[in-house]
Design an enzyme around this catalytic site. Structure first.
Site, PDB file in Angstrom:
ATOM      1  N   TYR A  10       0.818  -1.218   0.000  1.00 46.91           N
ATOM      2  CA  TYR A  10       0.000   0.000   0.000  1.00 46.91           C
ATOM      3  C   TYR A  10       0.854   1.271   0.000  1.00 46.91           C
ATOM      4  CZ  TYR A  10       0.294  -0.624   5.187  1.00 46.91           C
ATOM      5  OH  TYR A  10       0.709  -0.816   6.479  1.00 46.91           O
TER       6      TYR A  10
ATOM      7  N   LYS B 152       5.101   4.592   5.013  1.00 45.91           N
ATOM      8  CA  LYS B 152       5.766   3.628   4.126  1.00 45.91           C
ATOM      9  C   LYS B 152       6.034   4.254   2.755  1.00 45.91           C
ATOM     10  CE  LYS B 152       5.525  -0.256   6.733  1.00 45.91           C
ATOM     11  NZ  LYS B 152       6.716  -0.928   7.281  1.00 45.91           N
TER      12      LYS B 152
END
Ligand code: HXC
Length: 262
Positions: A150, A165
């Site tokens: 994701y 991330k």
């Protein structure tokens, strides 16, 4: 000594080298630390929890016959990170695996919830990577950052983790360019669903959700920590000597599977 499960690599692949794994006491990080030790590296693990550290070090030592050093360290705290790296004799491979995550709708997410996850994932990666530079640049080496699929899509209900991330993935690419001149390669690994302790407890404890996740994966199962660890070993190994700034996706095909007819 038992070989690392599924390994295609020589047992002495990282002989004479030092690897440090943040979040290396539990879950995927622990498996990565184990994999490096099983392939000849001297391994250092970092975690906040002393009990987890001692337990992981002892069990990896038992399984591999190699000494594992541990350092109690919160990757959010630059001073603690600097102190841990100051104890290293050398460093060839850094793996940023420390992560925090929980499911929360954005509109109810507190400021502290947001900054806690961003601090662990993004700032923790900054702290460890910055502290590793003087050691890595001596002889060259690798940095491998654990992200998630994701990171380049959307991360509904884990938007703090998704944003962090995505930041780590971009940092991986930026430093791959900046640090090529020092012989340092940086890559990322994007695991799909893996039943590590942390992820299972915080993200998919419900068996019905686990089934739904399995159904969404073309290979119809969760990945294993060992499969992720072997990907990290590949990226750290000479077999990947021309690979830098890349992200290796290991998710059973999950992120590709939202097609109209699949
Ligand atoms: C809403 C929450 C929450 C929850 C914590 N918070 N859990 N908010 N829902 N479930 C909020 C708290 O209320 C607090 O805000 C703030 O977050 C900080 O919480 P603390 O417990 O004080 O923080 P700390 O002790 O530092 O713990 C950090 C943690 C911890 C992230 C919250 O639970 C943790 O380390 N979890 C395990 C790590 C983990 O899950 N690892 C696997 C990640 S897997 P307030 O405002 O109240 O002060 C991964 C990839 C997934 O990332 C890929 C899947 C495909």
């Amino acid at each position: 000594m038992p070989r690392f499960p599924g390994t295609p690599f020589r047992d002495d692949l990282f002989e004479g080298q030092v690897a440090l794994v943040t979040g290396g006491a539990t879950g995927m990080g622990r498996s990565i630390a184990h994999a490096f030790a099983a392939h000849g590296a001297d391994v250092h693990i970092l975690s906040r929890n002393e009990e987890h550290l001692a337990d992981a070090a002892a069990s990896i030592e038992k399984e591999t016959g190699r000494k594992v050093a541990w350092h109690r360290c919160d990757v959010r705290e630059p001073d603690q990170v600097e102190a841990a790296f100051a104890k290293l004799p050398r460093l060839d491979h850094l793996v940023n695996s420390a992560a925090g995550n929980f499911v929360v709708p954005f509109e109810t997410m507190s400021r502290n919830a947001w900054s806690t996850v961003v601090n662990i994932v993004l700032n923790g990666t900054f702290n460890a990577t910055r502290a590793a530079f003087p050691l890595l640049s001596r002889q060259g080496g690798t940095v491998t950052n654990m992200v998630a699929t994701y990171a380049w899509g959307a991360a509904p209900y884990v938007s703090h983790s998704g944003a962090a991330k995505a930041g780590v993935l971009n940092l991986t690419r930026s430093l791959a360019v900046e640090w090529a001149q020092f012989g340092i390669r940086l890559n990322a690994v994007a695991p799909g669903p893996v039943k590590s302790e942390g992820a299972t407890k915080n993200l998919f404890a419900d068996p019905a959700l686990q089934q739904k996740i399995e159904d969404s994966v073309p290979l119809r199962r969760f990945g294993t920590p060992e499969e992720m660890a072997l990907a990290v070993l590949y990226l750290a190994s000479p077999a990947a000597s021309y690979v830098t700034g890349d992200c290796l996706t290991i998710d059973g095909g999950q992120w590709l599977s939202n097609g109209l007819f699949s």
